[in-house]
Each structure stands twice: as structure tokens, then as C-alpha cells.
Scaffold this motif. Structure first.
Motif, PDB file in Angstrom:
ATOM      1  N   PHE A   1     -23.391  64.702 -37.673  1.00 33.18           N
ATOM      2  CA  PHE A   1     -24.114  65.123 -36.709  1.00 33.18           C
ATOM      3  C   PHE A   1     -25.364  65.621 -36.330  1.00 33.18           C
ATOM      4  O   PHE A   1     -25.134  67.105 -36.387  1.00 33.18           O
ATOM      5  N   ALA A   2     -25.959  64.972 -35.974  1.00 35.93           N
ATOM      6  CA  ALA A   2     -27.713  66.195 -35.936  1.00 35.93           C
ATOM      7  C   ALA A   2     -27.267  67.349 -35.190  1.00 35.93           C
ATOM      8  O   ALA A   2     -27.953  68.191 -34.692  1.00 35.93           O
ATOM      9  N   SER A   3     -26.926  66.663 -33.510  1.00 34.55           N
ATOM     10  CA  SER A   3     -26.538  67.816 -32.350  1.00 34.55           C
ATOM     11  C   SER A   3     -24.869  67.756 -32.051  1.00 34.55           C
ATOM     12  O   SER A   3     -24.797  66.313 -32.125  1.00 34.55           O
ATOM     13  N   ALA A   4     -25.054  68.461 -31.309  1.00 34.55           N
ATOM     14  CA  ALA A   4     -23.418  68.226 -30.190  1.00 34.55           C
ATOM     15  C   ALA A   4     -23.718  69.124 -28.492  1.00 34.55           C
ATOM     16  O   ALA A   4     -24.088  69.614 -29.180  1.00 34.55           O
ATOM     17  N   VAL A   5     -23.533  68.943 -28.261  1.00 38.48           N
ATOM     18  CA  VAL A   5     -23.734  68.981 -26.229  1.00 38.48           C
ATOM     19  C   VAL A   5     -22.511  69.663 -26.228  1.00 38.48           C
ATOM     20  O   VAL A   5     -21.554  68.450 -26.034  1.00 38.48           O
ATOM     21  N   SER A   6     -22.259  70.241 -25.420  1.00 36.16           N
ATOM     22  CA  SER A   6     -21.469  71.273 -24.353  1.00 36.16           C
ATOM     23  C   SER A   6     -21.027  70.544 -22.780  1.00 36.16           C
ATOM     24  O   SER A   6     -22.704  70.352 -22.556  1.00 36.16           O
ATOM     25  N   THR A   7     -20.596  71.157 -22.145  1.00 33.61           N
ATOM     26  CA  THR A   7     -21.144  71.505 -20.777  1.00 33.61           C
ATOM     27  C   THR A   7     -21.829  72.425 -20.053  1.00 33.61           C
ATOM     28  O   THR A   7     -21.089  73.600 -19.328  1.00 33.61           O
ATOM     29  N   ILE A   8     -20.674  74.234 -21.231  1.00 28.55           N
ATOM     30  CA  ILE A   8     -21.449  75.326 -21.319  1.00 28.55           C
ATOM     31  C   ILE A   8     -23.181  75.736 -20.472  1.00 28.55           C
ATOM     32  O   ILE A   8     -23.835  75.191 -21.222  1.00 28.55           O
ATOM     33  N   PRO A   9     -23.062  75.818 -19.243  1.00 35.95           N
ATOM     34  CA  PRO A   9     -24.499  75.823 -18.730  1.00 35.95           C
ATOM     35  C   PRO A   9     -25.205  76.752 -19.516  1.00 35.95           C
ATOM     36  O   PRO A   9     -24.667  77.972 -20.552  1.00 35.95           O
ATOM     37  N   GLY A  10     -26.764  76.787 -19.191  1.00 30.68           N
ATOM     38  CA  GLY A  10     -27.715  77.425 -20.428  1.00 30.68           C
ATOM     39  C   GLY A  10     -28.703  77.028 -20.907  1.00 30.68           C
ATOM     40  O   GLY A  10     -29.065  76.103 -20.723  1.00 30.68           O
ATOM     41  N   ILE A  11     -29.644  77.801 -21.733  1.00 31.01           N
ATOM     42  CA  ILE A  11     -30.700  76.506 -21.482  1.00 31.01           C
ATOM     43  C   ILE A  11     -31.018  76.552 -23.236  1.00 31.01           C
ATOM     44  O   ILE A  11     -30.150  77.425 -24.089  1.00 31.01           O
ATOM     45  N   VAL A  12     -31.378  75.998 -24.068  1.00 24.22           N
ATOM     46  CA  VAL A  12     -32.175  76.407 -25.432  1.00 24.22           C
ATOM     47  C   VAL A  12     -33.091  76.659 -25.644  1.00 24.22           C
ATOM     48  O   VAL A  12     -34.674  76.883 -25.292  1.00 24.22           O
ATOM     49  N   ASP A  13     -33.301  77.810 -26.981  1.00 25.61           N
ATOM     50  CA  ASP A  13     -33.901  78.677 -27.472  1.00 25.61           C
ATOM     51  C   ASP A  13     -34.864  77.362 -28.418  1.00 25.61           C
ATOM     52  O   ASP A  13     -34.382  76.605 -29.312  1.00 25.61           O
ATOM     53  N   ALA A  14     -35.811  78.127 -28.773  1.00 30.78           N
ATOM     54  CA  ALA A  14     -36.150  78.035 -29.542  1.00 30.78           C
ATOM     55  C   ALA A  14     -37.005  78.829 -31.501  1.00 30.78           C
ATOM     56  O   ALA A  14     -35.767  79.385 -32.097  1.00 30.78           O
TER      57      ALA A  14
ATOM     58  N   ARG B   1     -17.659  57.232 -34.032  1.00 30.45           N
ATOM     59  CA  ARG B   1     -19.389  57.408 -34.812  1.00 30.45           C
ATOM     60  C   ARG B   1     -19.427  56.110 -35.159  1.00 30.45           C
ATOM     61  O   ARG B   1     -20.353  55.306 -35.174  1.00 30.45           O
ATOM     62  N   ALA B   2     -18.715  56.207 -36.459  1.00 31.87           N
ATOM     63  CA  ALA B   2     -18.799  54.207 -36.936  1.00 31.87           C
ATOM     64  C   ALA B   2     -18.185  53.033 -36.279  1.00 31.87           C
ATOM     65  O   ALA B   2     -19.209  52.766 -36.366  1.00 31.87           O
ATOM     66  N   VAL B   3     -17.899  53.038 -35.307  1.00 30.14           N
ATOM     67  CA  VAL B   3     -17.451  52.166 -33.877  1.00 30.14           C
ATOM     68  C   VAL B   3     -19.141  51.985 -33.332  1.00 30.14           C
ATOM     69  O   VAL B   3     -19.533  50.624 -33.683  1.00 30.14           O
ATOM     70  N   ALA B   4     -19.717  53.095 -32.812  1.00 32.41           N
ATOM     71  CA  ALA B   4     -21.165  53.203 -32.201  1.00 32.41           C
ATOM     72  C   ALA B   4     -21.975  52.263 -33.503  1.00 32.41           C
ATOM     73  O   ALA B   4     -23.229  51.652 -33.152  1.00 32.41           O
ATOM     74  N   GLU B   5     -22.028  53.063 -34.245  1.00 34.10           N
ATOM     75  CA  GLU B   5     -23.199  52.865 -35.541  1.00 34.10           C
ATOM     76  C   GLU B   5     -22.996  51.390 -36.118  1.00 34.10           C
ATOM     77  O   GLU B   5     -24.210  50.531 -35.448  1.00 34.10           O
ATOM     78  N   ALA B   6     -21.239  50.227 -35.902  1.00 33.92           N
ATOM     79  CA  ALA B   6     -21.833  49.631 -36.354  1.00 33.92           C
ATOM     80  C   ALA B   6     -21.752  48.499 -35.506  1.00 33.92           C
ATOM     81  O   ALA B   6     -23.037  47.122 -35.211  1.00 33.92           O
ATOM     82  N   ALA B   7     -21.631  48.828 -34.256  1.00 31.97           N
ATOM     83  CA  ALA B   7     -22.132  48.032 -32.609  1.00 31.97           C
ATOM     84  C   ALA B   7     -23.766  48.049 -32.954  1.00 31.97           C
ATOM     85  O   ALA B   7     -24.029  46.835 -31.763  1.00 31.97           O
ATOM     86  N   PHE B   8     -24.384  48.529 -32.896  1.00 32.64           N
ATOM     87  CA  PHE B   8     -25.215  49.341 -32.488  1.00 32.64           C
ATOM     88  C   PHE B   8     -26.509  48.952 -33.813  1.00 32.64           C
ATOM     89  O   PHE B   8     -27.917  48.655 -33.522  1.00 32.64           O
ATOM     90  N   GLY B   9     -25.947  49.027 -34.996  1.00 36.40           N
ATOM     91  CA  GLY B   9     -26.689  48.567 -36.488  1.00 36.40           C
ATOM     92  C   GLY B   9     -28.035  49.773 -36.522  1.00 36.40           C
ATOM     93  O   GLY B   9     -29.220  49.609 -36.460  1.00 36.40           O
ATOM     94  N   ARG B  10     -27.349  51.298 -36.323  1.00 35.92           N
ATOM     95  CA  ARG B  10     -28.444  52.504 -36.249  1.00 35.92           C
ATOM     96  C   ARG B  10     -27.407  53.255 -36.522  1.00 35.92           C
ATOM     97  O   ARG B  10     -26.326  53.802 -36.389  1.00 35.92           O
ATOM     98  N   ASP B  11     -28.222  54.553 -37.089  1.00 39.63           N
ATOM     99  CA  ASP B  11     -27.746  56.051 -37.311  1.00 39.63           C
ATOM    100  C   ASP B  11     -27.123  56.391 -35.517  1.00 39.63           C
ATOM    101  O   ASP B  11     -28.478  56.563 -34.930  1.00 39.63           O
ATOM    102  N   ILE B  12     -26.416  56.739 -35.755  1.00 38.04           N
ATOM    103  CA  ILE B  12     -25.232  57.246 -34.041  1.00 38.04           C
ATOM    104  C   ILE B  12     -25.768  59.158 -35.097  1.00 38.04           C
ATOM    105  O   ILE B  12     -24.877  59.621 -35.805  1.00 38.04           O
ATOM    106  N   ARG B  13     -26.942  59.689 -34.532  1.00 38.33           N
ATOM    107  CA  ARG B  13     -27.010  61.309 -34.613  1.00 38.33           C
ATOM    108  C   ARG B  13     -26.684  62.111 -34.087  1.00 38.33           C
ATOM    109  O   ARG B  13     -26.358  63.854 -34.010  1.00 38.33           O
ATOM    110  N   HIS B  14     -26.591  62.053 -32.664  1.00 41.59           N
ATOM    111  CA  HIS B  14     -25.671  63.405 -31.428  1.00 41.59           C
ATOM    112  C   HIS B  14     -24.591  63.015 -30.841  1.00 41.59           C
ATOM    113  O   HIS B  14     -23.890  61.711 -30.625  1.00 41.59           O
ATOM    114  N   PHE B  15     -24.054  64.345 -30.373  1.00 44.30           N
ATOM    115  CA  PHE B  15     -22.742  63.699 -30.137  1.00 44.30           C
ATOM    116  C   PHE B  15     -22.590  64.669 -28.691  1.00 44.30           C
ATOM    117  O   PHE B  15     -22.692  65.924 -28.624  1.00 44.30           O
ATOM    118  N   ALA B  16     -21.141  64.466 -28.612  1.00 42.47           N
ATOM    119  CA  ALA B  16     -21.196  64.987 -27.498  1.00 42.47           C
ATOM    120  C   ALA B  16     -19.278  65.324 -27.173  1.00 42.47           C
ATOM    121  O   ALA B  16     -19.155  64.536 -27.164  1.00 42.47           O
TER     122      ALA B  16
END
Length: 347
Positions: free
Chosen positions: A290-303, A253-268
Motif C-alpha cells: 500500500f502507498a498509504s494507510a489512514v487511521s482515525t487518529i486526529p491530526g493534519i498531514v504535513d509536507a 487488497r487482492a479481492v478488490a483488485e480482482a473485482a475492479f481490475g486495477r491496482d488498489i494502492r490505499h488502505f484504512a
């Protein structure tokens, strides 16, 4: 056995399509689609990574179809909002791309830009730096070229003879699973030994396959593009000590934030299947900010907060399947079990 399982799964999805379930009722608030590579089809019978590839034409057809089916295309910030608010009338789809491969900017981006749809890229920062090891590419090239293969597995040297494509695919699957089970340092040592024995330039392979920072800066300038993190070196977190795993997450996250000059909020999570990360890593994603983290476990997102934002499911599209019917069934959610409520990463 694996081909029989795929056939049965395809039959189940076909039945769901012809029963009308996918068109008449959807489950959950929406779906996150995961792609790895978008490029024209390659020649050659031995392509063990083909399931991770789709063509630009299929990507174009899929986006057109999702628009016809009245899906909202969202970036990950809006996915997080939809996941914790009351259900909305229209369901959503989010397009995500893992690995920051060169084919993304060469073949996928022109299609995505033409359709003006948002998408998210998860970047393992060692690769645009030119020091990441795409060991799976070295393994693929080595098995494609050789019929007699020897390597050190643990303290013993193992020898394999593979002549036909079926034998080569079986060996690739076996060695990939073995490498995925090792700590990162052992993976690096094993693949270095293999590439040295068979004169494969893994560094050149990895650099050629990856975008550089200039490519990523071009994408980051597009307001429809969300840049996410996928650690530094893309290791299997489950094979690491917790302190090292957290360091991979925070440094990426720190490297990406330094490279892009923005907050990196999401993770895989690298690789993202059930064997590649644990609940403790879900907690770490929250600790790392991180505000979110994604997997490759199949499924849908609920509300209404029923899906854990730091363990979001994704539907990984199999590039060997070119059926939009199957995609409609999967994004509808009817093929998946209902989401069990979770309140936070620590529950």
C-alpha cells in the motif's frame, strides 16, 4: 464525563475560531476528513451511532465552505505526493468514506458528483460479498428493542436492565468496547449468541446496510473516485496474530483488485483508533504494497515527508455537530500539535 469532555473541546475550538487563528494561519499541508455515513436524520432518541452520521445537506454545506476557504480537493494519490514534496501555497482537503455503506451511493454520491470533487472509499470486501457482519448494527437494534438483556461475557452470563435512553446508551458503549477488545472469532460468537437470543437477523441487517459489487462498480467508473481497501472482514487488527492480520490486509487488497481490475494502492485501518492497530501493522501496510494507510487518529498531514504515509491522521467529523466554524478550525490544523517527523513505516 464524556459529555463534559465534548463541551470543553467545543469551547476550545470556539475560542480558536473567535481568536482568528483558523483564518489567519494554517498548520501543515492539509487535512484528510473521514466520514462513515451520509443520510437524512433518523427519528428516535436512541441513536448511539449518530456521531458517525452526517446529513446530505451538511455534506453539501461543508464542500461549499471548503471551496470558499480555497482548499484544494485531492484524491489519495495526490495526498501522498503533497505529503512528500515542498509545501504548496494552497492547503488541501481529502474526503474519505469508511465502510462502503449503501447510504454512500444513495445520499452522498449525488452531492459529491454535483460538486465534482474527488473522494476515496475504503472497502471491507466481505460486505459487498454479502457475508460481512456489521455487529454494531445488531447490537444497536437489540438494545433499542429490549429492556432486559442477558449475554455470555467470557464464561459468565451477565444480565442488564435498561429502561431509559441514557441507560441504553451507556450499555451500548460498554458492550461495544467489550466486543472491540475480543479476537474476531470471539466477536462473531458473542454477537451470534446475542442475535439468536433476541431474534435479530444480523446477516440481513449487514447486507441491507452495505453496497454490493454493482454499486461499487458504478462508483469505480467515476474518475474522481479512488477505491481503497479496509481488509476483508473489518476486524480489530490489534486483537489478531500478526500472520492473520497480514492475511486480512493482503486478501482485502487482492479481492478488490480482482473485482475492479486495477491496482488498489490505499488502505484504512479498521476502526483506526490507537487501540485498534500497532506499529507492526504500519509496517505490514508497507509490506502489503500500500502507498498509504489512514487511521482515525486526529491530526493534519504535513509536507516534506514529515508525516508517515502508512499512518496518516484523519479528522473524523462528529455528526452531532453542524458547525462549519468548528470544521474550519479543525482543517486549519491549529487545534493539533505539530507533526513529529518520521521517515518510513519502520522508523
Amino acid at each position: 464525563m464524556a459529555s463534559d469532555d465534548r463541551w470543553l473541546e467545543r469551547l476550545r475550538l470556539e475560542l480558536a475560531w473567535f481568536s482568528g487563528q483558523a483564518a489567519l494561519r494554517g498548520r501543515g499541508a492539509g487535512a484528510i476528513l473521514r466520514f462513515a455515513h451520509v443520510r437524512p436524520r433518523r427519528r428516535g432518541a436512541f441513536q448511539p451511532l449518530r456521531e458517525n452520521e452526517i446529513t446530505p445537506r451538511f455534506l453539501d454545506r461543508a464542500i461549499r465552505a471548503l471551496k470558499r476557504w480555497d482548499y484544494d480537493f485531492l484524491g489519495m494519490d495526490e495526498v501522498c505526493r503533497r505529503a512528500v514534496t515542498l509545501p504548496e501555497k494552497r492547503r488541501f482537503v481529502a474526503l474519505t468514506f469508511d465502510g462502503a455503506g449503501k447510504d454512500l451511493i444513495n445520499f452522498a454520491y449525488p452531492v459529491l458528483a454535483h460538486h465534482a470533487v474527488p473522494f476515496t472509499i475504503y472497502v471491507p470486501t466481505a460486505f459487498p460479498d454479502g457475508v460481512g457482519e456489521a455487529w454494531w448494527l445488531g447490537l444497536e437494534q437489540m438494545i433499542a428493542r429490549e429492556s432486559r438483556i442477558s449475554l455470555m461475557m467470557g464464561e459468565r452470563e451477565q444480565r442488564f436492565t435498561v429502561t431509559g435512553n441514557a441507560e441504553k446508551r451507556a450499555l451500548f458503549s460498554y458492550l461495544e468496547s467489550w466486543l472491540r477488545s475480543l479476537p474476531p472469532a470471539d466477536v462473531s460468537a458473542a454477537i451470534s449468541d446475542l442475535c439468536t437470543r433476541y431474534r435479530i437477523d444480523l446477516a440481513a441487517l449487514s447486507r441491507e446496510a452495505s453496497m454490493d459489487w454493482e454499486d461499487l462498480a458504478r462508483l469505480a467508473a467515476d474518475p474522481l473516485v479512488t477505491i481503497g481497501s479496509a481488509t476483508v472482514n473489518y476486524p480489530v487488527l490489534a486483537n489478531m496474530k500478526d500472520t492473520a492480520a497480514l492475511r486480512e490486509m493482503t486478501m482485502g487488497r487482492a479481492v478488490a483488485e480482482a473485482a475492479f481490475g486495477r491496482d488498489i494502492r490505499h488502505f484504512a485501518f479498521p476502526f483506526g483508533d490507537r487501540a485498534s492497530f500497532r506499529r507492526s501493522h504500519v509496517v505490514m501496510a508497507e509490506e502489503a504494497g500500500f502507498a498509504s494507510a489512514v487511521s482515525t487518529i486526529p491530526g493534519i498531514v504535513d509536507a516534506e515527508g514529515r508525516t508517515n504515509l502508512r499512518a496518516l491522521p484523519r479528522i473524523s467529523w462528529d455528526g452531532r455537530v453542524r458547525s462549519l466554524r468548528m470544521m474550519r478550525v479543525l482543517v486549519s490544523g491549529v487545534a493539533f500539535a505539530p507533526v513529529r517527523p518520521t521517515r518510513s513505516a519502520t522508523n
